[in-house]
Design a protein around this motif. Structure first.
Motif, PDB file in Angstrom:
ATOM      1  N   SER A  76      12.224  57.861  36.089  1.00 63.95           N
ATOM      2  CA  SER A  76      11.682  56.616  36.620  1.00 63.95           C
ATOM      3  C   SER A  76      10.184  56.508  36.328  1.00 63.95           C
ATOM      4  CB  SER A  76      11.941  56.518  38.128  1.00 63.95           C
ATOM      5  OG  SER A  76      11.280  57.548  38.824  1.00 63.95           O
ATOM      6  N   LEU A  77       9.453  57.619  36.415  1.00 64.03           N
ATOM      7  CA  LEU A  77       8.021  57.606  36.097  1.00 64.03           C
ATOM      8  C   LEU A  77       7.798  57.385  34.605  1.00 64.03           C
ATOM      9  CD1 LEU A  77       6.862  60.541  38.404  1.00 64.03           C
ATOM     10  CD2 LEU A  77       6.484  58.088  38.748  1.00 64.03           C
ATOM     11  N   GLN A  78       8.690  57.920  33.786  1.00 69.31           N
ATOM     12  CA  GLN A  78       8.610  57.653  32.353  1.00 69.31           C
ATOM     13  C   GLN A  78       8.759  56.162  32.087  1.00 69.31           C
ATOM     14  OE1 GLN A  78      11.233  56.597  30.189  1.00 69.31           O
ATOM     15  NE2 GLN A  78      10.466  57.176  28.169  1.00 69.31           N
ATOM     16  N   GLY A  79       9.594  55.498  32.871  1.00 67.08           N
ATOM     17  CA  GLY A  79       9.826  54.071  32.699  1.00 67.08           C
ATOM     18  C   GLY A  79       8.584  53.224  32.892  1.00 67.08           C
ATOM     19  N   LEU A  80       7.636  53.682  33.718  1.00 71.58           N
ATOM     20  CA  LEU A  80       6.405  52.923  33.926  1.00 71.58           C
ATOM     21  C   LEU A  80       5.631  52.779  32.615  1.00 71.58           C
ATOM     22  CD1 LEU A  80       5.164  54.486  37.293  1.00 71.58           C
ATOM     23  CD2 LEU A  80       6.280  52.260  36.970  1.00 71.58           C
ATOM     24  N   GLY A  81       5.475  53.889  31.899  1.00 75.45           N
ATOM     25  CA  GLY A  81       4.790  53.819  30.606  1.00 75.45           C
ATOM     26  C   GLY A  81       5.622  53.145  29.550  1.00 75.45           C
ATOM     27  N   PHE A  82       6.913  53.381  29.574  1.00 77.81           N
ATOM     28  CA  PHE A  82       7.839  52.761  28.624  1.00 77.81           C
ATOM     29  C   PHE A  82       7.761  51.240  28.689  1.00 77.81           C
ATOM     30  CE2 PHE A  82      12.240  50.965  28.616  1.00 77.81           C
ATOM     31  CZ  PHE A  82      12.431  50.942  27.242  1.00 77.81           C
ATOM     32  N   GLY A  83       7.735  50.691  29.883  1.00 74.43           N
ATOM     33  CA  GLY A  83       7.672  49.236  30.034  1.00 74.43           C
ATOM     34  C   GLY A  83       6.304  48.664  29.740  1.00 74.43           C
ATOM     35  N   GLY A  84       5.262  49.460  29.984  1.00 70.76           N
ATOM     36  CA  GLY A  84       3.913  48.950  29.803  1.00 70.76           C
ATOM     37  C   GLY A  84       3.437  48.929  28.371  1.00 70.76           C
ATOM     38  N   GLU A  85       3.941  49.832  27.539  1.00 70.79           N
ATOM     39  CA  GLU A  85       3.406  49.977  26.179  1.00 70.79           C
ATOM     40  C   GLU A  85       3.556  48.711  25.348  1.00 70.79           C
ATOM     41  OE1 GLU A  85       2.917  50.528  22.090  1.00 70.79           O
ATOM     42  OE2 GLU A  85       4.830  49.999  23.028  1.00 70.79           O
ATOM     43  N   TRP A  86       4.759  48.137  25.339  1.00 64.42           N
ATOM     44  CA  TRP A  86       4.971  46.942  24.517  1.00 64.42           C
ATOM     45  C   TRP A  86       4.113  45.788  24.996  1.00 64.42           C
ATOM     46  CZ3 TRP A  86       5.955  44.531  20.342  1.00 64.42           C
ATOM     47  CH2 TRP A  86       6.257  43.165  20.350  1.00 64.42           C
ATOM     48  N   ALA A  87       4.011  45.623  26.313  1.00 62.82           N
ATOM     49  CA  ALA A  87       3.218  44.517  26.859  1.00 62.82           C
ATOM     50  C   ALA A  87       1.777  44.592  26.373  1.00 62.82           C
ATOM     51  CB  ALA A  87       3.269  44.554  28.387  1.00 62.82           C
TER      52      ALA A  87
ATOM     53  N   LEU B 234      22.768  55.860  36.417  1.00 64.08           N
ATOM     54  CA  LEU B 234      21.599  55.648  37.268  1.00 64.08           C
ATOM     55  C   LEU B 234      20.307  56.048  36.555  1.00 64.08           C
ATOM     56  CD1 LEU B 234      20.785  54.673  40.071  1.00 64.08           C
ATOM     57  CD2 LEU B 234      21.048  57.026  40.910  1.00 64.08           C
ATOM     58  N   PHE B 235      20.394  56.986  35.607  1.00 67.93           N
ATOM     59  CA  PHE B 235      19.211  57.346  34.824  1.00 67.93           C
ATOM     60  C   PHE B 235      18.629  56.104  34.142  1.00 67.93           C
ATOM     61  CE2 PHE B 235      21.099  61.779  34.348  1.00 67.93           C
ATOM     62  CZ  PHE B 235      20.175  62.378  35.183  1.00 67.93           C
ATOM     63  N   THR B 236      19.512  55.341  33.504  1.00 67.37           N
ATOM     64  CA  THR B 236      19.055  54.142  32.799  1.00 67.37           C
ATOM     65  C   THR B 236      18.581  53.078  33.771  1.00 67.37           C
ATOM     66  OG1 THR B 236      20.598  54.573  30.989  1.00 67.37           O
ATOM     67  CG2 THR B 236      19.749  52.344  31.188  1.00 67.37           C
ATOM     68  N   THR B 237      19.282  52.937  34.887  1.00 67.56           N
ATOM     69  CA  THR B 237      18.898  51.927  35.875  1.00 67.56           C
ATOM     70  C   THR B 237      17.479  52.146  36.376  1.00 67.56           C
ATOM     71  OG1 THR B 237      21.192  51.675  36.587  1.00 67.56           O
ATOM     72  CG2 THR B 237      19.481  50.893  38.097  1.00 67.56           C
ATOM     73  N   VAL B 238      17.150  53.368  36.779  1.00 74.24           N
ATOM     74  CA  VAL B 238      15.807  53.622  37.321  1.00 74.24           C
ATOM     75  C   VAL B 238      14.754  53.486  36.223  1.00 74.24           C
ATOM     76  CG1 VAL B 238      16.674  55.103  39.172  1.00 74.24           C
ATOM     77  CG2 VAL B 238      15.980  56.145  36.998  1.00 74.24           C
ATOM     78  N   THR B 239      15.106  53.856  34.991  1.00 80.27           N
ATOM     79  CA  THR B 239      14.156  53.721  33.892  1.00 80.27           C
ATOM     80  C   THR B 239      13.802  52.260  33.666  1.00 80.27           C
ATOM     81  OG1 THR B 239      15.060  55.681  32.786  1.00 80.27           O
ATOM     82  CG2 THR B 239      13.740  54.183  31.443  1.00 80.27           C
ATOM     83  N   LEU B 240      14.803  51.393  33.642  1.00 81.30           N
ATOM     84  CA  LEU B 240      14.563  49.984  33.331  1.00 81.30           C
ATOM     85  C   LEU B 240      13.923  49.235  34.491  1.00 81.30           C
ATOM     86  CD1 LEU B 240      17.799  49.161  31.300  1.00 81.30           C
ATOM     87  CD2 LEU B 240      15.517  49.751  30.457  1.00 81.30           C
ATOM     88  N   VAL B 241      14.303  49.577  35.721  1.00 81.48           N
ATOM     89  CA  VAL B 241      13.651  48.947  36.877  1.00 81.48           C
ATOM     90  C   VAL B 241      12.172  49.332  36.901  1.00 81.48           C
ATOM     91  CG1 VAL B 241      13.527  48.905  39.398  1.00 81.48           C
ATOM     92  CG2 VAL B 241      15.739  48.752  38.260  1.00 81.48           C
ATOM     93  N   ALA B 242      11.901  50.613  36.670  1.00 81.12           N
ATOM     94  CA  ALA B 242      10.508  51.058  36.622  1.00 81.12           C
ATOM     95  C   ALA B 242       9.760  50.422  35.459  1.00 81.12           C
ATOM     96  CB  ALA B 242      10.448  52.581  36.516  1.00 81.12           C
ATOM     97  N   SER B 243      10.460  50.184  34.341  1.00 77.42           N
ATOM     98  CA  SER B 243       9.789  49.585  33.182  1.00 77.42           C
ATOM     99  C   SER B 243       9.355  48.150  33.472  1.00 77.42           C
ATOM    100  CB  SER B 243      10.702  49.623  31.953  1.00 77.42           C
ATOM    101  OG  SER B 243      11.735  48.657  32.026  1.00 77.42           O
ATOM    102  N   ALA B 244      10.111  47.448  34.305  1.00 67.33           N
ATOM    103  CA  ALA B 244       9.700  46.098  34.703  1.00 67.33           C
ATOM    104  C   ALA B 244       8.397  46.146  35.500  1.00 67.33           C
ATOM    105  CB  ALA B 244      10.804  45.443  35.528  1.00 67.33           C
ATOM    106  N   ILE B 245       8.314  47.105  36.393  1.00 67.00           N
ATOM    107  CA  ILE B 245       7.080  47.282  37.173  1.00 67.00           C
ATOM    108  C   ILE B 245       5.938  47.700  36.251  1.00 67.00           C
ATOM    109  CG2 ILE B 245       6.004  48.618  39.032  1.00 67.00           C
ATOM    110  CD1 ILE B 245       8.840  48.944  40.220  1.00 67.00           C
ATOM    111  N   GLY B 246       6.243  48.626  35.333  1.00 68.61           N
ATOM    112  CA  GLY B 246       5.219  49.092  34.402  1.00 68.61           C
ATOM    113  C   GLY B 246       4.689  47.993  33.502  1.00 68.61           C
TER     114      GLY B 246
END
Length: 281
Positions: A136-147, A79-91
């Protein structure tokens, strides 16, 4: 004193280009074509994505230690990975809109600070639930950086070299992966598992140094920034689902879902498999 004749600039078969006008087709032509500002933007995006990768892999590499510390089963650790990646899509979606509204460099710095701060916060998590929230909050920045980083450099790159330039930035993901593996080896050699996983997350503070450098040295591409200022339309996420963009959005989304789904499944669980099932250190 007589003056020398001007260099020949014709491109006919009978008169080939001189050195002054010949196209630069060397192996690093794409990097030279960026110019000084573009190369600084490339360095910022390259470093940001490498450290993005580094901060992401602090989790998969520490998964066994986390499971033992909190008494978790495979579903809970997954679930750690799931919330990270779902949040990264939003990010990723949010960062794209933000980059259109406040500029590429400012948005890039925000995404880097976000994933760095919450990676460090993961190291202080007292409970499983708290760690889940921080991740999950880390995922927001994780997903946004590459974009945002990709947009920043793409606006400096010429159409001829854009694919190679962005491919070079993409390669920084492997650099971050390698750095995370080295850090894991060192940290888990000097600390017991109950402390080592926390130290791994604390090393995620490194991107803060990159932000300080970017603030001083990296700028948006001038022509692109000027065009955004003149435009009356600001970033809008729904716009990618309208008109001619709809088909591209759907097919690109489908492709990314398959590729990323397969990749992250393997990248997340292979370290655990190698340690738990194969007994590797």
């Amino acid at each position: 004193m007589s003056t020398p004749p001007p260099p020949r600039t014709t491109t006919s078969d009978s008169a080939p280009l001189t050195t002054a006008t010949a196209p630069d087709d060397g192996a690093l032509a794409w990097l030279r074509a960026l110019g000084p500002r573009g190369r600084r933007a490339f360095a910022g995006a390259f470093g940001g994505y490498a450290l993005d990768s580094y901060d992401y892999f602090t989790l998969p590499l520490s998964m066994v230690a986390l499971a033992a510390y909190f008494g978790l089963d495979s579903a809970q650790t997954g679930l750690f990975t799931t919330v990270t990646l779902v949040a990264s899509a939003i990010g990723g979606a949010a960062a794209g809109v933000l980059a259109d509204r406040i500029g590429r460099v400012r948005a890039l710095m925000i995404t880097v600070v976000t994933y760095a701060v919450f990676t460090v916060a993961c190291g202080f998590a007292p409970t499983y639930e708290t760690l889940l929230v921080f991740r999950s909050l880390q995922g927001l920045g994780f997903g946004g950086e590459w974009a945002v980083g990709a947009i920043l450099v793409a606006e400096y790159a010429s159409p001829k070299h854009r694919g190679r330039t962005l491919g070079a930035i993409q390669s920084s993901w492997a650099v971050g992966w390698g750095l995370a593996a080295l850090a894991y080896t060192l940290v888990f050699s000097f600390f017991g598992d109950d402390t080592a996983w926390r130290v791994m997350f604390w090393t995620g503070a490194l991107p803060a140094l990159l932000v300080v450098w970017m603030r001083r040295r990296v700028q948006d591409a001038p022509e692109a920034a000027a065009a955004r200022e003149r435009s009356t339309e600001k970033g809008s996420f729904p716009a990618i689902f309208k008109g001619p963009l709809l088909r591209t959005t759907l097919f690109a989304g489908l492709l990314s879902t398959g590729v990323q789904g397969g990749y992250y499944t393997l990248a997340t669980w292979v370290p655990t498999y190698l340690k738990s099932e194969r007994g590797l250190s």
